[in-house]
Write an enzyme that holds these catalytic residues in place. Sequence first.
Site, mmCIF file in Angstrom:
data_model
loop_
_atom_site.group_PDB
_atom_site.id
_atom_site.type_symbol
_atom_site.label_atom_id
_atom_site.label_comp_id
_atom_site.label_asym_id
_atom_site.label_seq_id
_atom_site.Cartn_x
_atom_site.Cartn_y
_atom_site.Cartn_z
ATOM 1 N N LYS A 196 -20.119 -32.816 23.789
ATOM 2 C CA LYS A 196 -21.038 -32.215 24.759
ATOM 3 C C LYS A 196 -20.353 -31.918 26.094
ATOM 4 C CE LYS A 196 -25.309 -33.324 22.542
ATOM 5 N NZ LYS A 196 -26.506 -34.130 22.436
ATOM 6 N N ARG A 236 -24.579 -39.763 16.500
ATOM 7 C CA ARG A 236 -24.619 -38.431 15.875
ATOM 8 C C ARG A 236 -23.341 -37.707 16.267
ATOM 9 N NH1 ARG A 236 -26.003 -33.279 17.167
ATOM 10 N NH2 ARG A 236 -27.166 -32.065 15.632
HETATM 11 N N1 PMM Z 1 -27.861 -32.922 20.019
HETATM 12 C C1 PMM Z 1 -27.832 -31.681 19.512
HETATM 13 C C2 PMM Z 1 -28.692 -31.305 18.455
HETATM 14 N N2 PMM Z 1 -29.558 -32.187 17.933
HETATM 15 N N3 PMM Z 1 -30.457 -34.352 17.875
HETATM 16 C C3 PMM Z 1 -30.512 -35.598 18.363
HETATM 17 N N4 PMM Z 1 -31.381 -36.475 17.830
HETATM 18 N N5 PMM Z 1 -29.713 -36.006 19.384
HETATM 19 C C4 PMM Z 1 -28.823 -35.174 19.976
HETATM 20 O O1 PMM Z 1 -28.130 -35.597 20.919
HETATM 21 C C5 PMM Z 1 -28.730 -33.835 19.488
HETATM 22 C C6 PMM Z 1 -29.588 -33.463 18.422
HETATM 23 C C7 PMM Z 1 -26.889 -30.677 20.087
HETATM 24 O O2 PMM Z 1 -25.650 -30.724 19.480
HETATM 25 P P1 PMM Z 1 -25.181 -29.766 18.242
HETATM 26 O O3 PMM Z 1 -25.272 -28.341 18.704
HETATM 27 O O4 PMM Z 1 -23.794 -30.182 17.991
HETATM 28 O O5 PMM Z 1 -26.053 -30.000 17.062
#
Ligand code: PMM
Length: 260
Positions: A196, A236
């Site tokens: 991020k 995650r």
């Molecule tokens: N971050 C992203 C997408 N979905 N879901 C949860 N529960 N927590 C997060 O921090 C989160 C998420 C954004 O990241 P990506 O684009 O790599 O999916």
Amino acid sequence: MGVLNVTPDSFFDGGRYFDPDSAIAHGLDLVAEGAHLVDVGGESTRPGAAPVGQDEELRRVLPVVEALAPYVRVSIDTTKRRVAEAALERGASFVNDESCRLAPVAAAAGAGLVVMHMQGAPPDMQRDPRYRDVVAEVHGTLARAAADAHEAGVAEVLVDPGIGFGKTTAHNLALLRALPELVAAGEPVLVGTSRKSFIGRILAGEGREPLPPDSRFEGSLATAVLAASFGAAMVRVHDVRPTVHALRLVGEPCATGGTR
Ligand code: PMM
């Protein structure tokens, strides 16, 4: 939790796994690398991302959910009720609910649920996020969302402070430092810091362009280790194998009492 975005525009893996065959192959790789859960998403939530229609989101995620479900627990990362329902029908067993509105859907399917904090919505959530007390507000919202989810009949609830979702770097760092308090509140905690932008901002230094997502791996690993050592139940991540290896070391000294 391994990240699998079947999107053309997610900030890190967007476009890499957009066709179903490469998405399924990558999902199986994440399982082989040690993911306990694969989080399949068909709509980017990066700041400023364009919304995706329901039919298109279903077309992206359903073949991938169906192919992976026999091999691993699959969570569906969506804010749309119909997408969550269809994914659960095809074998997903977790709903990753950034909207905090899908508890009844998870309950009806006997699925687990992630409730995540977000201030605002992706198109403008990073414009000028403000809190009087970010930790108190986020923890309070998550406690209420988890209680509502249990009330709706969901047995397995994870709470997630939503790093980067309507938060400045200072807000993200305050929430990471406060993880022990969130853990102590009793619900299992999920943390998503992987690649991020706050990591890129910190690594670049004040007043410089943030380092790009490709250069945020070490920072991501450091924050995953921090979250786990503060008691997070799950992280995650995009980089499953190195994270699994790093977290094994976090768990080992406590689990064995330090045998060597
Ligand atoms: N971050 C992203 C997408 N979905 N879901 C949860 N529960 N927590 C997060 O921090 C989160 C998420 C954004 O990241 P990506 O684009 O790599 O999916």
